[in-house]
Design a protein around this motif. Structure first.
Motif, PDB file in Angstrom:
ATOM      1  N   ASP A 162       0.852  -1.272   0.038  1.00  9.46           N
ATOM      2  CA  ASP A 162       0.151  -0.032   0.229  1.00  9.46           C
ATOM      3  C   ASP A 162       0.869   1.195  -0.120  1.00  9.46           C
ATOM      4  OD1 ASP A 162      -2.302  -1.577   0.022  1.00  9.46           O
ATOM      5  OD2 ASP A 162      -2.321  -1.637   2.332  1.00  9.46           O
ATOM      6  N   ASP A 163       0.265   2.077  -0.389  1.00  7.43           N
ATOM      7  CA  ASP A 163       0.964   3.664  -0.238  1.00  7.43           C
ATOM      8  C   ASP A 163       1.332   3.735   1.121  1.00  7.43           C
ATOM      9  OD1 ASP A 163       0.969   4.188  -2.752  1.00  7.43           O
ATOM     10  OD2 ASP A 163      -0.849   5.653  -2.535  1.00  7.43           O
ATOM     11  N   ASP A 190      28.422  12.887  -0.922  1.00  9.37           N
ATOM     12  CA  ASP A 190      29.838  12.925  -0.372  1.00  9.37           C
ATOM     13  C   ASP A 190      29.691  12.373   0.909  1.00  9.37           C
ATOM     14  OD1 ASP A 190      32.355  14.053  -0.248  1.00  9.37           O
ATOM     15  OD2 ASP A 190      31.577  15.655   1.103  1.00  9.37           O
ATOM     16  N   VAL A 191      30.628  11.064   1.142  1.00  7.25           N
ATOM     17  CA  VAL A 191      30.830  10.499   2.212  1.00  7.25           C
ATOM     18  C   VAL A 191      31.419  11.160   3.542  1.00  7.25           C
ATOM     19  CG1 VAL A 191      31.959   8.546   3.199  1.00  7.25           C
ATOM     20  CG2 VAL A 191      30.879   8.271   0.985  1.00  7.25           C
ATOM     21  N   VAL A 192      32.323  12.275   2.814  1.00  2.92           N
ATOM     22  CA  VAL A 192      33.410  12.872   3.974  1.00  2.92           C
ATOM     23  C   VAL A 192      32.261  14.070   4.779  1.00  2.92           C
ATOM     24  CG1 VAL A 192      34.994  14.798   4.189  1.00  2.92           C
ATOM     25  CG2 VAL A 192      35.488  13.147   2.569  1.00  2.92           C
ATOM     26  N   THR A 193      31.456  14.495   4.164  1.00  3.03           N
ATOM     27  CA  THR A 193      30.405  15.313   4.947  1.00  3.03           C
ATOM     28  C   THR A 193      29.182  14.542   5.210  1.00  3.03           C
ATOM     29  OG1 THR A 193      29.756  16.222   2.767  1.00  3.03           O
ATOM     30  CG2 THR A 193      31.463  17.507   3.874  1.00  3.03           C
ATOM     31  N   ASP A 194      28.929  13.541   4.894  1.00  2.00           N
ATOM     32  CA  ASP A 194      27.913  12.787   4.741  1.00  2.00           C
ATOM     33  C   ASP A 194      26.424  13.280   4.513  1.00  2.00           C
ATOM     34  OD1 ASP A 194      26.193  10.427   5.755  1.00  2.00           O
ATOM     35  OD2 ASP A 194      26.005  10.969   7.717  1.00  2.00           O
ATOM     36  N   LEU A 195      26.393  13.820   3.164  1.00  2.00           N
ATOM     37  CA  LEU A 195      25.611  14.441   2.625  1.00  2.00           C
ATOM     38  C   LEU A 195      25.205  13.988   1.154  1.00  2.00           C
ATOM     39  CD1 LEU A 195      26.233  18.303   3.602  1.00  2.00           C
ATOM     40  CD2 LEU A 195      24.092  16.983   4.359  1.00  2.00           C
ATOM     41  N   ALA A 196      23.956  14.047   0.814  1.00  2.00           N
ATOM     42  CA  ALA A 196      23.492  13.468  -0.600  1.00  2.00           C
ATOM     43  C   ALA A 196      22.386  14.173  -0.982  1.00  2.00           C
ATOM     44  CB  ALA A 196      23.241  12.162  -0.447  1.00  2.00           C
ATOM     45  N   VAL A 197      22.309  14.533  -2.237  1.00  2.00           N
ATOM     46  CA  VAL A 197      21.052  14.858  -3.151  1.00  2.00           C
ATOM     47  C   VAL A 197      20.415  14.124  -3.734  1.00  2.00           C
ATOM     48  CG1 VAL A 197      20.379  16.786  -4.537  1.00  2.00           C
ATOM     49  CG2 VAL A 197      22.188  17.374  -2.925  1.00  2.00           C
ATOM     50  N   LEU A 198      18.921  13.914  -3.687  1.00  2.00           N
ATOM     51  CA  LEU A 198      18.085  13.088  -4.434  1.00  2.00           C
ATOM     52  C   LEU A 198      17.398  13.970  -5.422  1.00  2.00           C
ATOM     53  CD1 LEU A 198      17.019  10.553  -1.741  1.00  2.00           C
ATOM     54  CD2 LEU A 198      19.089  10.411  -3.080  1.00  2.00           C
ATOM     55  N   GLU A 199      16.982  13.132  -6.374  1.00  2.00           N
ATOM     56  CA  GLU A 199      15.946  13.925  -7.378  1.00  2.00           C
ATOM     57  C   GLU A 199      14.718  13.371  -7.389  1.00  2.00           C
ATOM     58  OE1 GLU A 199      17.511  15.680 -11.382  1.00  2.00           O
ATOM     59  OE2 GLU A 199      16.264  14.109 -12.078  1.00  2.00           O
ATOM     60  N   VAL A 200      13.448  13.728  -7.690  1.00  2.00           N
ATOM     61  CA  VAL A 200      12.041  13.223  -7.786  1.00  2.00           C
ATOM     62  C   VAL A 200      11.301  14.139  -8.657  1.00  2.00           C
ATOM     63  CG1 VAL A 200      12.099  11.998  -5.623  1.00  2.00           C
ATOM     64  CG2 VAL A 200      11.142  14.207  -5.450  1.00  2.00           C
ATOM     65  N   GLY A 229       1.724   9.860   2.011  1.00  2.00           N
ATOM     66  CA  GLY A 229       1.874   8.657   1.932  1.00  2.00           C
ATOM     67  C   GLY A 229       2.185   8.197   0.392  1.00  2.00           C
ATOM     68  N   MET A 230       2.428   8.843  -0.406  1.00  2.00           N
ATOM     69  CA  MET A 230       2.749   8.808  -1.747  1.00  2.00           C
ATOM     70  C   MET A 230       4.038   8.354  -2.014  1.00  2.00           C
ATOM     71  SD  MET A 230       2.215  11.251  -5.093  1.00  2.00           S
ATOM     72  CE  MET A 230       0.346  11.225  -4.969  1.00  2.00           C
ATOM     73  N   LYS A 231       4.508   7.150  -2.658  1.00  2.00           N
ATOM     74  CA  LYS A 231       5.925   7.053  -3.090  1.00  2.00           C
ATOM     75  C   LYS A 231       6.316   7.586  -4.317  1.00  2.00           C
ATOM     76  CE  LYS A 231       6.001   2.483  -0.450  1.00  2.00           C
ATOM     77  NZ  LYS A 231       6.191   1.121  -0.847  1.00  2.00           N
ATOM     78  N   LYS A 232       7.591   7.970  -4.475  1.00  2.00           N
ATOM     79  CA  LYS A 232       8.208   8.474  -5.674  1.00  2.00           C
ATOM     80  C   LYS A 232       9.719   7.828  -5.709  1.00  2.00           C
ATOM     81  CE  LYS A 232       5.993  12.821  -6.283  1.00  2.00           C
ATOM     82  NZ  LYS A 232       5.784  12.932  -7.659  1.00  2.00           N
TER      83      LYS A 232
END
Length: 453
Positions: free
Chosen positions: A117-118, A173-183, A162-165
């Motif tokens: 389910d969603d 970047d593992v050093v700063t522990d940051l990431a960017v995602l796109e949807v 509840g909607m999935k994308k």
């Protein structure tokens, strides 16, 4: 009886004294005593009025101050602060998402015929949080921690509805522990408003929002314990400290799944990205968030390039102090970066042992700080560094550990610059220059080029 079950507060009284037939009280005006009493009362009232007027004149006619109310810093009452928490959470909650990380192993375990389910999360998945911070060109962009999406074969973002994308990793970047995602930005309306983490104050109330333990859209509150705490971290959790991170220390509850979520102030502005907590027996209320002021330059570069370009020297090192203490297991790092390559076969490992045995470092008397070169590749090899060299200084900066070497490279140098290296070889001191290159990026398909012996 009256309201109080006590004779002193009783509203009733006897008309006659005990043991006599004579009345104790008489109505005013029944005789001369009543007149005298009236005069006394009027006189007393007049005196009170005069005293009150004199007091007012002597105090400049100042009005009495209203009674004090419980308040917090900035003059807000407790009621006002409660309303601000509600308002801030309502403002930012729609911009906070749950992140589902499905590794190849998790996908293999997942029933392909199962229908979810969603909002339902597969049992095999690992979870975290993220914050929508930008919309552009039909896309929405999400901040999260690098460790939330590490080793992911498939990533999904679950909106507060509840909607999935399906999400794409733009960069991490593992050093700063940051990431960017796109949807895709369809059905996404809310975007977190960025705050100013530099203006935070110790003791200021903040709110942490995320997906702890799979309970999406969860909210906790706390205070800023220290807005600039420096903590050592181990990027591959091997017990060796690889980097030092500046973080906001908070006492709001941070639990597994909260990583990557929003830390907001009472104005509903994003001031940090929840990252980690101290997980030890008997430890409570010590969590950490990456300041948004520190995160934004990294996020902008990830959006533009998909990676963080850092200078690369090309050395595998171990701390000299570790060597002197007799530890035989190397730190196994390149420029201080974790070696995440595929497993080394037995023949290659045997070759490494021969290299180490044939290039035993000669430590001069009085030298206790530095790093031992376990292998030189790329720029360092081209410049003439060899296995067993003991690096003690970069430019004019003393180097006492692999961490210090990495910090100097990443914070003090740029790609293409020349680096003066002071080292000992065979007990003799020498210098050479290394031209720094851009650090090669790791990929899931191939081993890190730096780790190939």
């Amino acid at each position: 009886m009256g309201l109080f079950d006590d004779d002193f507060y009783s509203t009733r009284m006897s008309k006659r004294s005990k043991g006599t037939g004579r009345a104790r009280f008489r109505p005013f005006g029944s005789n001369g005593q009543g007149s005298t009493l009236r005069v006394a009362i009027v006189s007393s009232a007049a005196s009170a009025i005069v005293v009150a007027l004199l007091f007012t004149l002597l105090n400049g006619g100042a009005k009495a101050e209203p009674s004090a109310k419980p308040a917090l810093a900035g003059g807000q009452s407790l009621v006002e602060t409660s309303e601000r928490i509600i308002s801030a959470s309502e403002k930012v909650r729609p911009a906070v998402v749950s992140i589902i990380n499905l590794t190849n192993e998790a996908l293999d375990m997942l029933d392909p015929d199962a229908e979810l389910d969603d909002g339902e999360i597969p049992y095999e998945a690992s979870m975290g949080s993220g914050v929508i911070f930008q919309k552009n060109g039909g896309k929405a962009y999400i901040i999260t921690n690098a460790h939330v999406v590490q080793d992911a074969a498939q990533v999904q973002a679950v909106l507060v509805s509840g909607m999935k994308k399906e999400a794409k990793i733009v960069g991490m970047d593992v050093v700063t522990d940051l990431a960017v995602l796109e949807v895709e930005d369809k059905d996404i309306e809310a975007v977190a408003e960025l705050g100013d983490s530099e203006k935070l104050r110790d003791g200021e109330m903040v709110i942490a929002i995320g997906n702890p333990l799979g309970f999406g859209d969860s909210l906790t509150q706390g205070i800023v314990s220290n807005k600039k705490r420096i903590i050592p971290i181990s990027m591959n959790q091997d017990g060796n400290y690889d980097w030092e991170q500046e973080v906001i220390q908070i006492d709001a509850a941070i639990n597994p799944g909260n990583s990557g979520g929003a830390l907001v102030d009472l104005n509903g502005k994003l001031v940090g990205i929840n990252s980690m907590k101290v997980a030890d027996l008997g430890v409570e209320g010590i969590g950490f968030a990456i300041p948004i002021d520190n995160a934004m330059p990294i996020l902008k570069e990830l959006l533009a390039k998909g990676k963080i370009a850092r200078p690369y020297m090309g050395v595998f090192t171990m701390d000299l102090q570790t060597y002197l203490d007799g530890q035989t297991e190397p730190d196994d790092t390149v420029d201080g970066d974790t070696d995440d390559s595929s497993e080394i076969d037995d023949e290659q490992a045997a070759g490494d042992e021969d290299i180490e045995a044939s290039a035993e470092p000669v430590v001069p008397d009085g030298v206790y700080d530095g790093v031992v070169v376990l292998e030189a590749v790329g720029p360092a090899l081209d410049a003439g560094l060899e296995v067993g060299d003991i690096v003690v200084q970069l430019d004019d900066e003393p180097i006492d550990s692999t961490l210090a070497l990495r910090k100097y490279l990443y914070n003090g140098k740029k790609i293409g610059e020349s680096l003066k290296v002071t080292y000992y070889r065979g007990g003799e001191k020498a210098t050479l220059n290394v031209k720094l290159e851009e650090k090669p990026q790791q990929t899931d398909e191939a081993a890190d080029p730096e780790s190939e012996r």
